[in-house]
Design a protein around this motif. Structure first.
Motif, PDB file in Angstrom:
ATOM      1  N   LEU A  11      43.072  -3.508  13.969  1.00 44.41           N
ATOM      2  CA  LEU A  11      43.660  -4.243  15.085  1.00 44.41           C
ATOM      3  C   LEU A  11      44.115  -3.356  16.233  1.00 44.41           C
ATOM      4  CD1 LEU A  11      45.803  -6.906  13.174  1.00 44.41           C
ATOM      5  CD2 LEU A  11      43.540  -7.188  14.208  1.00 44.41           C
ATOM      6  N   VAL A  12      44.564  -2.148  15.938  1.00 47.27           N
ATOM      7  CA  VAL A  12      45.117  -1.325  17.009  1.00 47.27           C
ATOM      8  C   VAL A  12      45.061   0.150  16.620  1.00 47.27           C
ATOM      9  CG1 VAL A  12      47.474  -1.542  16.128  1.00 47.27           C
ATOM     10  CG2 VAL A  12      47.105  -1.029  18.543  1.00 47.27           C
ATOM     11  N   ASP A  13      44.736   0.989  17.597  1.00 50.36           N
ATOM     12  CA  ASP A  13      44.867   2.438  17.481  1.00 50.36           C
ATOM     13  C   ASP A  13      46.211   2.782  18.129  1.00 50.36           C
ATOM     14  OD1 ASP A  13      44.862   5.213  18.143  1.00 50.36           O
ATOM     15  OD2 ASP A  13      42.681   5.258  17.930  1.00 50.36           O
ATOM     16  N   GLU A  14      47.228   3.010  17.302  1.00 48.77           N
ATOM     17  CA  GLU A  14      48.583   3.167  17.834  1.00 48.77           C
ATOM     18  C   GLU A  14      48.720   4.390  18.730  1.00 48.77           C
ATOM     19  OE1 GLU A  14      51.795   2.702  15.144  1.00 48.77           O
ATOM     20  OE2 GLU A  14      50.906   0.982  14.120  1.00 48.77           O
ATOM     21  N   GLU A  53      60.981  -5.677  24.213  1.00 53.26           N
ATOM     22  CA  GLU A  53      60.267  -6.315  23.105  1.00 53.26           C
ATOM     23  C   GLU A  53      59.070  -7.051  23.706  1.00 53.26           C
ATOM     24  OE1 GLU A  53      60.796  -5.915  19.934  1.00 53.26           O
ATOM     25  OE2 GLU A  53      62.580  -4.675  20.247  1.00 53.26           O
ATOM     26  N   LEU A  54      57.872  -6.582  23.374  1.00 52.23           N
ATOM     27  CA  LEU A  54      56.647  -7.085  23.971  1.00 52.23           C
ATOM     28  C   LEU A  54      55.760  -7.742  22.910  1.00 52.23           C
ATOM     29  CD1 LEU A  54      55.828  -3.938  26.158  1.00 52.23           C
ATOM     30  CD2 LEU A  54      57.129  -5.976  26.838  1.00 52.23           C
ATOM     31  N   VAL A  55      54.804  -8.519  23.391  1.00 51.69           N
ATOM     32  CA  VAL A  55      53.812  -9.144  22.513  1.00 51.69           C
ATOM     33  C   VAL A  55      52.431  -8.741  23.013  1.00 51.69           C
ATOM     34  CG1 VAL A  55      52.830 -11.306  21.670  1.00 51.69           C
ATOM     35  CG2 VAL A  55      55.301 -11.114  22.009  1.00 51.69           C
ATOM     36  N   LEU A  56      51.607  -8.207  22.116  1.00 53.32           N
ATOM     37  CA  LEU A  56      50.231  -7.839  22.435  1.00 53.32           C
ATOM     38  C   LEU A  56      49.305  -8.891  21.843  1.00 53.32           C
ATOM     39  CD1 LEU A  56      48.614  -4.324  22.193  1.00 53.32           C
ATOM     40  CD2 LEU A  56      47.439  -6.304  21.232  1.00 53.32           C
ATOM     41  N   ARG A  57      48.366  -9.358  22.658  1.00 54.83           N
ATOM     42  CA  ARG A  57      47.370 -10.332  22.196  1.00 54.83           C
ATOM     43  C   ARG A  57      45.988  -9.728  22.370  1.00 54.83           C
ATOM     44  NH1 ARG A  57      47.644 -15.350  19.865  1.00 54.83           N
ATOM     45  NH2 ARG A  57      46.627 -16.451  21.566  1.00 54.83           N
ATOM     46  N   ARG A  58      45.164  -9.830  21.317  1.00 51.45           N
ATOM     47  CA  ARG A  58      43.814  -9.312  21.331  1.00 51.45           C
ATOM     48  C   ARG A  58      42.917 -10.237  20.504  1.00 51.45           C
ATOM     49  NH1 ARG A  58      41.538  -4.758  17.932  1.00 51.45           N
ATOM     50  NH2 ARG A  58      39.923  -6.381  17.925  1.00 51.45           N
ATOM     51  N   PRO A  59      41.606 -10.212  20.737  1.00 50.32           N
ATOM     52  CA  PRO A  59      40.706 -10.994  19.875  1.00 50.32           C
ATOM     53  C   PRO A  59      40.678 -10.405  18.470  1.00 50.32           C
ATOM     54  CG  PRO A  59      39.599 -10.253  21.899  1.00 50.32           C
ATOM     55  CD  PRO A  59      40.884  -9.498  21.797  1.00 50.32           C
ATOM     56  N   PRO A  60      40.266 -11.198  17.480  1.00 48.21           N
ATOM     57  CA  PRO A  60      40.076 -10.639  16.144  1.00 48.21           C
ATOM     58  C   PRO A  60      38.906  -9.668  16.155  1.00 48.21           C
ATOM     59  CG  PRO A  60      39.206 -12.867  16.236  1.00 48.21           C
ATOM     60  CD  PRO A  60      39.899 -12.622  17.544  1.00 48.21           C
ATOM     61  N   PRO A  61      38.939  -8.645  15.300  1.00 43.77           N
ATOM     62  CA  PRO A  61      37.801  -7.735  15.225  1.00 43.77           C
ATOM     63  C   PRO A  61      36.598  -8.424  14.601  1.00 43.77           C
ATOM     64  CG  PRO A  61      39.394  -7.215  13.512  1.00 43.77           C
ATOM     65  CD  PRO A  61      40.014  -8.274  14.367  1.00 43.77           C
ATOM     66  N   GLY A  62      35.438  -7.881  14.876  1.00 43.07           N
ATOM     67  CA  GLY A  62      34.222  -8.444  14.307  1.00 43.07           C
ATOM     68  C   GLY A  62      33.533  -9.395  15.256  1.00 43.07           C
ATOM     69  N   GLU A  63      32.437  -9.977  14.791  1.00 45.73           N
ATOM     70  CA  GLU A  63      31.626 -10.862  15.612  1.00 45.73           C
ATOM     71  C   GLU A  63      32.331 -12.194  15.809  1.00 45.73           C
ATOM     72  OE1 GLU A  63      27.048 -12.652  15.694  1.00 45.73           O
ATOM     73  OE2 GLU A  63      27.939 -11.970  13.818  1.00 45.73           O
ATOM     74  N   THR A  64      32.313 -12.694  17.060  1.00 40.57           N
ATOM     75  CA  THR A  64      32.895 -13.988  17.371  1.00 40.57           C
ATOM     76  C   THR A  64      31.894 -14.813  18.155  1.00 40.57           C
ATOM     77  OG1 THR A  64      33.892 -13.213  19.443  1.00 40.57           O
ATOM     78  CG2 THR A  64      35.234 -13.022  17.443  1.00 40.57           C
ATOM     79  N   ASP A  98      38.011  -1.487  26.341  1.00 41.87           N
ATOM     80  CA  ASP A  98      37.907  -1.584  24.882  1.00 41.87           C
ATOM     81  C   ASP A  98      38.255  -0.274  24.178  1.00 41.87           C
ATOM     82  OD1 ASP A  98      37.038  -4.109  25.363  1.00 41.87           O
ATOM     83  OD2 ASP A  98      35.001  -3.843  24.598  1.00 41.87           O
ATOM     84  N   ALA A  99      38.204   0.836  24.912  1.00 42.10           N
ATOM     85  CA  ALA A  99      38.419   2.130  24.277  1.00 42.10           C
ATOM     86  C   ALA A  99      39.867   2.346  23.845  1.00 42.10           C
ATOM     87  CB  ALA A  99      37.995   3.257  25.224  1.00 42.10           C
ATOM     88  N   ILE A 100      40.788   1.564  24.367  1.00 44.71           N
ATOM     89  CA  ILE A 100      42.200   1.794  24.046  1.00 44.71           C
ATOM     90  C   ILE A 100      42.511   1.366  22.615  1.00 44.71           C
ATOM     91  CG2 ILE A 100      44.590   1.362  24.727  1.00 44.71           C
ATOM     92  CD1 ILE A 100      42.910   2.914  26.775  1.00 44.71           C
ATOM     93  N   ILE A 101      42.252   0.116  22.273  1.00 40.54           N
ATOM     94  CA  ILE A 101      42.559  -0.351  20.917  1.00 40.54           C
ATOM     95  C   ILE A 101      41.341  -0.963  20.223  1.00 40.54           C
ATOM     96  CG2 ILE A 101      44.979  -0.774  21.515  1.00 40.54           C
ATOM     97  CD1 ILE A 101      44.296  -3.806  21.326  1.00 40.54           C
ATOM     98  N   GLY A 102      40.186  -0.924  20.888  1.00 39.03           N
ATOM     99  CA  GLY A 102      38.983  -1.488  20.286  1.00 39.03           C
ATOM    100  C   GLY A 102      38.592  -2.836  20.847  1.00 39.03           C
ATOM    101  N   SER A 103      39.377  -3.372  21.787  1.00 34.07           N
ATOM    102  CA  SER A 103      39.069  -4.641  22.426  1.00 34.07           C
ATOM    103  C   SER A 103      39.924  -4.786  23.675  1.00 34.07           C
ATOM    104  CB  SER A 103      39.361  -5.824  21.485  1.00 34.07           C
ATOM    105  OG  SER A 103      40.758  -6.008  21.372  1.00 34.07           O
TER     106      SER A 103
END
Length: 355
Positions: A11-14, A53-64, A98-103
């Motif tokens: 999900l994330v590259d911290e 306090e923040l909220v990060l939203r990203r798509p699920p990994p894998g094919e969608t 996409d290079a930051i966390i994968g999406s």
């Protein structure tokens, strides 16, 4: 074949995220990331950045499926709604790299309050507060549909003409995408019949408003305390300009009435709104019509459309389970969930189930 990396690790590259946030928000001594497991579509992570306090939203990994999980769209509409009568979280930033966390992802401020899923908070467990909760939910939807979308820069956010026809076509394609990956030996009974009925019964005219696309009780944040108050409407990934009654039909699908039997998917569709004090679906419709001036015409179409859309979502969940791109136990249950929804839609078509 399942993905061998732990789902959470995908999900994330911290390290990269911390470097990126430092460049955008300034350095922070305190940094933490926590995966929020309650959602079932886009992934949500809580990010601590010093005192923020923040909220990060990203798509699920894998094919969608195409057009699914559009977090950029979600960010755009919430950013446009800042300061309007529609309550939304404060937006922070949107990253398309996409290079930051994968999406792609975006950040917003975390809003204090409760997301109500399968049971009511104890502070609302009185008849007057239950009624107020139903009214607040409808009134917030009315605020979305009453908004002058052109005045906030959303005049080109969608094409409201032909929206319902495109919805039928789009969800047919989403179902086709998912069914092509689940490859059920016996297919999905009722699917062809429901799709044919929808195609033959699309209302030709409708009001043109901003639509949320996924409006229901667990996509609003309820402020702490009483009486019930919506402090933020979230999960805007399916928003566009279109037919407002599609939002109303979707909301009502997830609102249980006393005469109803068990919901087709109890893990997704709460039943506590059948308790004493909660408004019936009919009362919610009456309040919506009063607040917006929009009559709830073609109710069977909107019930069947909502049910079919949910069936498509659930079959995509099941496809992700089979591919190993989720560890959500709900996704595995869609082996039976999607067929149950298609049966529910058939009951609505033949008149044995109605609002």
């Amino acid at each position: 074949m399942t993905n061998e990396r732990r789902y959470e690790e995908r999900l994330v590259d911290e390290r990269r995220l911390r470097m990126y946030l430092a460049s955008e928000l300034g350095e922070a001594e305190t940094f933490a990331v926590e995966w929020h497991r309650e959602g079932h579509s886009n992934e949500t992570l809580f990010v601590t950045w010093d005192e923020r306090e923040l909220v990060l939203r990203r798509p699920p990994p894998g094919e969608t499926a195409d057009t699914a999980h559009d977090v950029g769209r979600e960010y755009r509409v919430m950013d446009a709604l800042q300061g309007t009568t529609v309550p939304v979280p404060p937006t922070v930033l949107h990253c398309e790299d996409d290079a930051i966390i994968g999406s792609e992802f975006y950040l917003m401020e975390r809003v204090d309050g409760d997301v109500v899923r399968l049971d009511e908070p104890g502070r609302f467990a009185t008849t007057d507060r239950r009624a107020a909760l139903g009214h607040e939910l409808v009134d917030s939807l009315a605020a979305v549909h009453d908004l002058d979308f052109e005045s906030v820069g959303l005049g080109e956010f969608g094409r409201p003409e032909g929206y319902l026809r495109r919805q039928v076509d789009r969800w047919g394609k989403q179902m086709e995408w998912a069914a092509g990956r689940t490859e059920r030996p016996g297919g999905l009974p009722g699917r062809d019949e429901v799709e044919a009925w929808l195609g033959a019964n699309v209302p030709e005219e409708h009001a043109h408003t901003l639509v949320h696309g996924d409006y229901k009780l667990d996509n609003v944040i309820l402020a702490p305390g009483t009486p019930p108050r919506v402090s933020a409407v979230v999960d805007w990934e399916l928003s566009t300009l279109g037919a407002p009654l599609s939002d109303l039909g979707w909301m009502l699908l997830f609102w249980h009435d006393d005469p109803d039997g068990e919901p087709p998917i109890p893990e997704l569709m709460p039943s506590f709104t059948a308790r004493e004090g909660y408004p019936t679906r009919r009362k919610l419709v009456e309040r919506y019509e009063e607040r917006t001036g929009i009559a709830f015409e073609h109710p069977t179409f909107y019930l069947v459309l909502a049910t079919y859309k949910l069936a498509g979502v659930c079959e995509m969940f099941y496809a992700r389970h089979l591919s190993g791109d989720s560890d959500d136990p709900l996704y595995a249950a869609m082996d039976e969930g999607t067929p149950a929804l298609l049966s529910y839609a058939e009951d609505a078509i033949d008149g044995t189930r109605a609002w």
